[in-house]
Write a protein that holds these residues in place. Structure first.
Motif, PDB file in Angstrom:
ATOM      1  N   UNK A 147     -10.144  18.234  -1.975  1.00 58.75           N
ATOM      2  CA  UNK A 147     -11.596  18.107  -1.952  1.00 58.75           C
ATOM      3  C   UNK A 147     -12.061  16.899  -2.753  1.00 58.75           C
ATOM      4  N   UNK A 148     -11.120  16.160  -3.358  1.00 55.30           N
ATOM      5  CA  UNK A 148     -11.489  14.960  -4.102  1.00 55.30           C
ATOM      6  C   UNK A 148     -11.841  13.851  -3.124  1.00 55.30           C
ATOM      7  N   UNK A 149     -12.648  12.881  -3.532  1.00 55.87           N
ATOM      8  CA  UNK A 149     -13.031  11.801  -2.617  1.00 55.87           C
ATOM      9  C   UNK A 149     -11.813  11.068  -2.056  1.00 55.87           C
ATOM     10  N   UNK A 150     -11.904  10.735  -0.783  1.00 57.22           N
ATOM     11  CA  UNK A 150     -10.843  10.000  -0.107  1.00 57.22           C
ATOM     12  C   UNK A 150     -10.947   8.531  -0.471  1.00 57.22           C
ATOM     13  N   UNK A 151      -9.866   7.962  -1.017  1.00 58.95           N
ATOM     14  CA  UNK A 151      -9.848   6.551  -1.410  1.00 58.95           C
ATOM     15  C   UNK A 151      -9.100   5.738  -0.366  1.00 58.95           C
ATOM     16  N   UNK A 152      -9.761   4.699   0.135  1.00 52.21           N
ATOM     17  CA  UNK A 152      -9.154   3.786   1.101  1.00 52.21           C
ATOM     18  C   UNK A 152      -9.395   2.369   0.611  1.00 52.21           C
ATOM     19  N   UNK A 153      -8.314   1.566   0.500  1.00 50.22           N
ATOM     20  CA  UNK A 153      -8.427   0.163   0.111  1.00 50.22           C
ATOM     21  C   UNK A 153      -7.563  -0.655   1.063  1.00 50.22           C
ATOM     22  N   UNK A 154      -8.164  -1.627   1.710  1.00 54.36           N
ATOM     23  CA  UNK A 154      -7.433  -2.474   2.656  1.00 54.36           C
ATOM     24  C   UNK A 154      -7.594  -3.934   2.233  1.00 54.36           C
ATOM     25  N   UNK A 155      -6.505  -4.618   1.864  1.00 55.62           N
ATOM     26  CA  UNK A 155      -6.611  -6.044   1.530  1.00 55.62           C
ATOM     27  C   UNK A 155      -6.768  -6.890   2.788  1.00 55.62           C
ATOM     28  N   UNK A 156      -7.472  -7.997   2.654  1.00 51.33           N
ATOM     29  CA  UNK A 156      -7.652  -8.895   3.796  1.00 51.33           C
ATOM     30  C   UNK A 156      -7.931 -10.306   3.300  1.00 51.33           C
ATOM     31  N   UNK A 198       0.837  -1.201   0.000  1.00 47.86           N
ATOM     32  CA  UNK A 198       0.000   0.000   0.000  1.00 47.86           C
ATOM     33  C   UNK A 198       0.871   1.250   0.000  1.00 47.86           C
ATOM     34  N   UNK A 199       0.371   2.309  -0.624  1.00 46.31           N
ATOM     35  CA  UNK A 199       1.058   3.598  -0.549  1.00 46.31           C
ATOM     36  C   UNK A 199       0.188   4.579   0.225  1.00 46.31           C
ATOM     37  N   UNK A 200       0.773   5.693   0.634  1.00 47.14           N
ATOM     38  CA  UNK A 200       0.091   6.636   1.516  1.00 47.14           C
ATOM     39  C   UNK A 200      -1.044   7.379   0.826  1.00 47.14           C
ATOM     40  N   UNK A 201      -1.093   7.337  -0.509  1.00 45.77           N
ATOM     41  CA  UNK A 201      -2.168   8.014  -1.234  1.00 45.77           C
ATOM     42  C   UNK A 201      -3.426   7.166  -1.331  1.00 45.77           C
ATOM     43  N   UNK A 202      -3.314   5.877  -0.974  1.00 44.87           N
ATOM     44  CA  UNK A 202      -4.458   4.986  -1.053  1.00 44.87           C
ATOM     45  C   UNK A 202      -4.377   3.983  -2.187  1.00 44.87           C
ATOM     46  N   UNK A 203      -3.233   3.931  -2.879  1.00 46.66           N
ATOM     47  CA  UNK A 203      -3.052   2.969  -3.959  1.00 46.66           C
ATOM     48  C   UNK A 203      -2.508   1.641  -3.463  1.00 46.66           C
ATOM     49  N   UNK A 204      -2.648   0.599  -4.284  1.00 46.52           N
ATOM     50  CA  UNK A 204      -2.141  -0.732  -3.964  1.00 46.52           C
ATOM     51  C   UNK A 204      -1.392  -1.287  -5.163  1.00 46.52           C
ATOM     52  N   UNK A 205      -0.318  -2.034  -4.893  1.00 45.84           N
ATOM     53  CA  UNK A 205       0.384  -2.785  -5.925  1.00 45.84           C
ATOM     54  C   UNK A 205       0.331  -4.254  -5.558  1.00 45.84           C
ATOM     55  N   UNK A 206      -0.030  -5.100  -6.526  1.00 46.06           N
ATOM     56  CA  UNK A 206      -0.145  -6.546  -6.312  1.00 46.06           C
ATOM     57  C   UNK A 206       1.029  -7.241  -6.993  1.00 46.06           C
ATOM     58  N   UNK A 235       1.413  -8.811   3.162  1.00 45.54           N
ATOM     59  CA  UNK A 235       0.929  -7.440   2.980  1.00 45.54           C
ATOM     60  C   UNK A 235       1.862  -6.448   3.661  1.00 45.54           C
ATOM     61  N   UNK A 236       2.264  -5.434   2.921  1.00 49.11           N
ATOM     62  CA  UNK A 236       3.025  -4.318   3.486  1.00 49.11           C
ATOM     63  C   UNK A 236       2.088  -3.118   3.547  1.00 49.11           C
ATOM     64  N   UNK A 237       1.476  -2.932   4.714  1.00 47.96           N
ATOM     65  CA  UNK A 237       0.465  -1.886   4.892  1.00 47.96           C
ATOM     66  C   UNK A 237       0.947  -0.808   5.855  1.00 47.96           C
ATOM     67  N   UNK A 238       2.261  -0.678   6.003  1.00 51.86           N
ATOM     68  CA  UNK A 238       2.799   0.280   6.966  1.00 51.86           C
ATOM     69  C   UNK A 238       2.374   1.706   6.657  1.00 51.86           C
ATOM     70  N   UNK A 239       2.214   2.030   5.380  1.00 55.16           N
ATOM     71  CA  UNK A 239       1.855   3.401   5.021  1.00 55.16           C
ATOM     72  C   UNK A 239       0.412   3.740   5.397  1.00 55.16           C
ATOM     73  N   UNK A 240      -0.394   2.732   5.743  1.00 53.23           N
ATOM     74  CA  UNK A 240      -1.780   2.981   6.120  1.00 53.23           C
ATOM     75  C   UNK A 240      -1.940   3.265   7.607  1.00 53.23           C
ATOM     76  N   UNK A 241      -0.959   2.895   8.410  1.00 52.74           N
ATOM     77  CA  UNK A 241      -1.062   3.086   9.852  1.00 52.74           C
ATOM     78  C   UNK A 241      -0.995   4.578  10.170  1.00 52.74           C
ATOM     79  N   UNK A 242      -2.005   5.059  10.883  1.00 49.44           N
ATOM     80  CA  UNK A 242      -2.084   6.488  11.235  1.00 49.44           C
ATOM     81  C   UNK A 242      -1.928   7.376  10.004  1.00 49.44           C
ATOM     82  N   UNK A 243      -2.591   6.994   8.942  1.00 47.15           N
ATOM     83  CA  UNK A 243      -2.522   7.746   7.692  1.00 47.15           C
ATOM     84  C   UNK A 243      -3.131   9.130   7.866  1.00 47.15           C
ATOM     85  N   UNK A 244      -2.468  10.157   7.357  1.00 52.39           N
ATOM     86  CA  UNK A 244      -2.950  11.543   7.405  1.00 52.39           C
ATOM     87  C   UNK A 244      -3.000  12.088   5.975  1.00 52.39           C
TER      88      UNK A 244
END
Length: 301
Positions: free
Chosen positions: A134-143, A31-39, A120-129
């Motif tokens: 004003x664009x919609x906030x995108x959040x994707x969490x794999x599980x 995951x990246x801090x902008x809300x993107x994912x790479x598989x 999963x490397x989701x470190x960038x999602x922890x305490x994300x700021x």
């Protein structure tokens, strides 16, 4: 080698090939801090008529319960990696409607197959700021699903009220949070209130004032106030922030800016006993299946 031995060897090779084909490929997610994912897919046994240099594949995301909808499927091209694997990118700019998405891999016209979760490397999602926008906030969490498959939980919200610290007193609940995805958060929050809306009931909406400091807000709600209309069953109160300007959209309180896809069974809070018109009730905050914040008033077990 004798004919029977050769036949036995071919049978064993066929079994091994079938087992390899049946075993689901695994995908590592970054995951990246902008809300993107790479598989990253390293062990997919591609049925490649063109050989290993033929990369005509796609990562296929299918929205659960919405496969036949116009936005129910997203296909991402797969490309080779330096180590001989495959990868696909899901940028935050790709609009992924809210919901649960099952992750598949497909080659040419073959039927898509489910992927299993890898690392999963989701470190960038922890305490994300998230930054100002004003664009919609995108959040994707794999599980991992209960069947051992890879899925994504997706949110897309503007505005968004992120719930933070929750403090429980004897008969009140105090919540702190931060507002995102509005042009001027402090102006949006000025004279705004928190609304408690009773789900599926005829109870009036309860409101409370906000304390505001920049994009941060806090409020306190009285359990006793909510219990005044309690009918003896289970009342669920959904929490919203409503700006003073009625032309602006309200913001649902939720907690989605971290790496926990399902908080309902993980973030739990002790109930408080409160007096209702039908006797004593138990009141507590909780996170719904969508990670929205709500309050529940119900009879003791």
């Amino acid at each position: 080698m004798s004919a029977p031995a050769q036949a036995t060897q071919h049978v064993e090779e066929d079994r091994m090939s079938e087992a390899a084909e049946a075993a689901p490929a695994r995908a590592d997610c970054v995951a990246d801090s902008a809300g993107g994912l790479t598989f990253h897919i390293a062990d997919w046994a591609r049925p490649a008529p063109g050989g290993h240099d033929d990369w005509s594949g796609a990562l296929v995301l299918v929205r659960r319960g919405g496969r036949d909808a116009p936005d129910g499927e997203v296909r991402l091209p797969l490309g080779p990696t330096a180590d001989g694997g495959l990868q696909a990118a899901l940028p935050s700019t790709v609009a992924l409607p809210e919901g649960r998405w099952d992750v598949h891999v497909a080659y040419r016209d073959a039927e898509p197959r489910r992927l299993a979760p890898g690392l999963n490397d989701l470190r960038s999602l922890v305490d994300r700021r998230p930054g100002p926008s004003t664009s919609p906030l995108s959040v994707r969490i794999p599980y991992a699903t209960k069947h051992g498959n890879l899925s994504l939980r997706s949110w897309r919200r503007a505005p968004h009220a992120e719930a933070g610290e929750i403090r429980l007193e004897d008969d009140t609940v105090a919540v702190r949070g931060r507002l995102y995805r509005v042009a001027y958060p402090s102006e949006w929050l000025a004279d705004a209130v928190v609304e408690a809306r009773c789900r599926g009931g005829e109870a009036p909406v309860r409101t409370a004032p906000l304390e505001v400091e920049g994009p941060d807000f806090s409020f306190t709600l009285s359990y006793a106030e909510l219990a005044r209309t309690w009918g003896g069953g289970a009342d669920v109160w959904d929490l919203w922030l409503r700006p003073a300007d009625q032309t602006m959209a309200p913001a649902r309180l939720a907690r989605i800016l971290d790496d926990v896809a399902d908080k309902k069974e993980i973030f739990t809070y002790p109930p408080r006993t409160v007096a209702g018109r039908h006797g004593e009730a138990l009141a507590r905050p909780y996170y719904t299946r969508d990670n929205d914040l709500a309050l529940r008033i119900e009879a003791p077990a």
